[in-house]
Design a protein around this motif. Structure first.
Motif, PDB file in Angstrom:
ATOM      1  N   GLN A  44       0.836  -1.208   0.000  1.00  0.00           N
ATOM      2  CA  GLN A  44       0.000   0.000   0.000  1.00  0.00           C
ATOM      3  C   GLN A  44       0.867   1.252   0.000  1.00  0.00           C
ATOM      4  O   GLN A  44       0.574   2.221  -0.713  1.00  0.00           O
ATOM      5  CB  GLN A  44      -0.940   0.007   1.202  1.00  0.00           C
ATOM      6  CG  GLN A  44      -2.047  -1.006   1.103  1.00  0.00           C
ATOM      7  CD  GLN A  44      -2.882  -1.073   2.374  1.00  0.00           C
ATOM      8  OE1 GLN A  44      -2.574  -0.431   3.374  1.00  0.00           O
ATOM      9  NE2 GLN A  44      -3.939  -1.871   2.335  1.00  0.00           N
ATOM     10  N   GLN A  87       2.295   1.795  -3.416  1.00  0.00           N
ATOM     11  CA  GLN A  87       1.279   2.303  -4.340  1.00  0.00           C
ATOM     12  C   GLN A  87       1.034   3.791  -4.120  1.00  0.00           C
ATOM     13  O   GLN A  87       0.925   4.552  -5.076  1.00  0.00           O
ATOM     14  CB  GLN A  87      -0.027   1.517  -4.192  1.00  0.00           C
ATOM     15  CG  GLN A  87       0.057   0.111  -4.726  1.00  0.00           C
ATOM     16  CD  GLN A  87      -1.161  -0.727  -4.392  1.00  0.00           C
ATOM     17  OE1 GLN A  87      -1.913  -0.430  -3.464  1.00  0.00           O
ATOM     18  NE2 GLN A  87      -1.353  -1.800  -5.155  1.00  0.00           N
ATOM     19  N   LYS A  88       0.989   4.210  -2.848  1.00  0.00           N
ATOM     20  CA  LYS A  88       0.808   5.638  -2.545  1.00  0.00           C
ATOM     21  C   LYS A  88       1.972   6.455  -3.093  1.00  0.00           C
ATOM     22  O   LYS A  88       1.779   7.521  -3.664  1.00  0.00           O
ATOM     23  CB  LYS A  88       0.688   5.855  -1.031  1.00  0.00           C
ATOM     24  CG  LYS A  88      -0.612   5.427  -0.438  1.00  0.00           C
ATOM     25  CD  LYS A  88      -0.604   5.681   1.065  1.00  0.00           C
ATOM     26  CE  LYS A  88      -1.812   5.090   1.741  1.00  0.00           C
ATOM     27  NZ  LYS A  88      -1.744   5.273   3.210  1.00  0.00           N
ATOM     28  N   THR A  89       3.181   5.945  -2.893  1.00  0.00           N
ATOM     29  CA  THR A  89       4.369   6.646  -3.376  1.00  0.00           C
ATOM     30  C   THR A  89       4.345   6.742  -4.900  1.00  0.00           C
ATOM     31  O   THR A  89       4.633   7.791  -5.470  1.00  0.00           O
ATOM     32  CB  THR A  89       5.648   5.930  -2.902  1.00  0.00           C
ATOM     33  OG1 THR A  89       5.654   5.892  -1.469  1.00  0.00           O
ATOM     34  CG2 THR A  89       6.903   6.645  -3.382  1.00  0.00           C
ATOM     35  N   SER A  90       3.982   5.656  -5.557  1.00  0.00           N
ATOM     36  CA  SER A  90       3.918   5.660  -7.018  1.00  0.00           C
ATOM     37  C   SER A  90       2.892   6.666  -7.521  1.00  0.00           C
ATOM     38  O   SER A  90       3.146   7.398  -8.481  1.00  0.00           O
ATOM     39  CB  SER A  90       3.562   4.266  -7.539  1.00  0.00           C
ATOM     40  OG  SER A  90       4.588   3.360  -7.236  1.00  0.00           O
ATOM     41  N   GLN A  91       1.746   6.731  -6.864  1.00  0.00           N
ATOM     42  CA  GLN A  91       0.709   7.691  -7.250  1.00  0.00           C
ATOM     43  C   GLN A  91       1.208   9.118  -7.041  1.00  0.00           C
ATOM     44  O   GLN A  91       0.947  10.006  -7.858  1.00  0.00           O
ATOM     45  CB  GLN A  91      -0.570   7.453  -6.448  1.00  0.00           C
ATOM     46  CG  GLN A  91      -1.276   6.176  -6.816  1.00  0.00           C
ATOM     47  CD  GLN A  91      -2.398   5.829  -5.843  1.00  0.00           C
ATOM     48  OE1 GLN A  91      -2.554   6.462  -4.796  1.00  0.00           O
ATOM     49  NE2 GLN A  91      -3.168   4.809  -6.182  1.00  0.00           N
ATOM     50  N   TRP A  92       1.926   9.349  -5.947  1.00  0.00           N
ATOM     51  CA  TRP A  92       2.461  10.675  -5.639  1.00  0.00           C
ATOM     52  C   TRP A  92       3.453  11.102  -6.724  1.00  0.00           C
ATOM     53  O   TRP A  92       3.429  12.241  -7.189  1.00  0.00           O
ATOM     54  CB  TRP A  92       3.126  10.643  -4.259  1.00  0.00           C
ATOM     55  CG  TRP A  92       3.554  11.986  -3.771  1.00  0.00           C
ATOM     56  CD1 TRP A  92       2.798  12.883  -3.076  1.00  0.00           C
ATOM     57  CD2 TRP A  92       4.837  12.593  -3.934  1.00  0.00           C
ATOM     58  NE1 TRP A  92       3.533  14.007  -2.804  1.00  0.00           N
ATOM     59  CE2 TRP A  92       4.788  13.854  -3.315  1.00  0.00           C
ATOM     60  CE3 TRP A  92       6.017  12.185  -4.537  1.00  0.00           C
ATOM     61  CZ2 TRP A  92       5.886  14.711  -3.287  1.00  0.00           C
ATOM     62  CZ3 TRP A  92       7.104  13.045  -4.513  1.00  0.00           C
ATOM     63  CH2 TRP A  92       7.028  14.291  -3.893  1.00  0.00           C
ATOM     64  N   VAL A  96       3.625  10.049  -9.854  1.00  0.00           N
ATOM     65  CA  VAL A  96       2.893  10.306 -11.097  1.00  0.00           C
ATOM     66  C   VAL A  96       2.240  11.683 -11.044  1.00  0.00           C
ATOM     67  O   VAL A  96       2.298  12.456 -12.009  1.00  0.00           O
ATOM     68  CB  VAL A  96       1.842   9.201 -11.358  1.00  0.00           C
ATOM     69  CG1 VAL A  96       0.879   9.595 -12.458  1.00  0.00           C
ATOM     70  CG2 VAL A  96       2.529   7.888 -11.694  1.00  0.00           C
ATOM     71  N   LYS A  97       1.655  12.013  -9.902  1.00  0.00           N
ATOM     72  CA  LYS A  97       1.006  13.321  -9.753  1.00  0.00           C
ATOM     73  C   LYS A  97       2.029  14.451  -9.814  1.00  0.00           C
ATOM     74  O   LYS A  97       1.797  15.481 -10.447  1.00  0.00           O
ATOM     75  CB  LYS A  97       0.233  13.367  -8.430  1.00  0.00           C
ATOM     76  CG  LYS A  97      -0.733  14.499  -8.338  1.00  0.00           C
ATOM     77  CD  LYS A  97      -1.650  14.334  -7.139  1.00  0.00           C
ATOM     78  CE  LYS A  97      -2.747  15.352  -7.177  1.00  0.00           C
ATOM     79  NZ  LYS A  97      -3.690  15.195  -6.087  1.00  0.00           N
ATOM     80  N   HIS A 128       3.051  15.024 -13.353  1.00  0.00           N
ATOM     81  CA  HIS A 128       1.987  15.760 -14.052  1.00  0.00           C
ATOM     82  C   HIS A 128       2.063  17.250 -13.714  1.00  0.00           C
ATOM     83  O   HIS A 128       2.003  18.099 -14.607  1.00  0.00           O
ATOM     84  CB  HIS A 128       0.615  15.195 -13.674  1.00  0.00           C
ATOM     85  CG  HIS A 128      -0.516  16.096 -14.058  1.00  0.00           C
ATOM     86  ND1 HIS A 128      -0.978  16.205 -15.360  1.00  0.00           N
ATOM     87  CD2 HIS A 128      -1.257  16.958 -13.321  1.00  0.00           C
ATOM     88  CE1 HIS A 128      -1.960  17.096 -15.394  1.00  0.00           C
ATOM     89  NE2 HIS A 128      -2.148  17.561 -14.164  1.00  0.00           N
TER      90      HIS A 128
END
Length: 86
Positions: free
Chosen positions: A10, A13-18, A20-21, A24
């Protein structure tokens, strides 16, 4: 042990989402601001030299970087850091 593994997954996944954001939001910056961020943070270049190269003062450059970080935080929905005045 499986709970620890699940927590690790988990967190990854949070780090990966961060990341990516952040990527962007960096792309949303103007080209000069993207360049400044790259120079200031990825090359470990001293702010004083970077400011001189850009024909400005270190204080002005710090303020510019602060405004860029603020824009990135807003884009990423991160609450602003408290301001301190001396």
């Amino acid at each position: 042990i499986s709970k620890i593994a699940d927590e690790g997954i988990q967190e990854h996944q949070k780090t990966s989402q961060w990341v990516v954001k952040l990527e962007h939001c960096l792309k949303e910056l103007s080209a000069p601001n993207q360049d400044l961020i790259k120079q200031a943070y990825s090359n470990e270049q001293q702010i004083k030299k970077l400011a001189t190269d850009r024909g400005t003062t270190p204080d002005a450059l710090y303020q510019k970087l602060r405004r860029i970080r603020k824009a990135l935080a807003k884009c990423m929905d991160i609450p602003p850091a408290p301001s301190f005045s001396i």
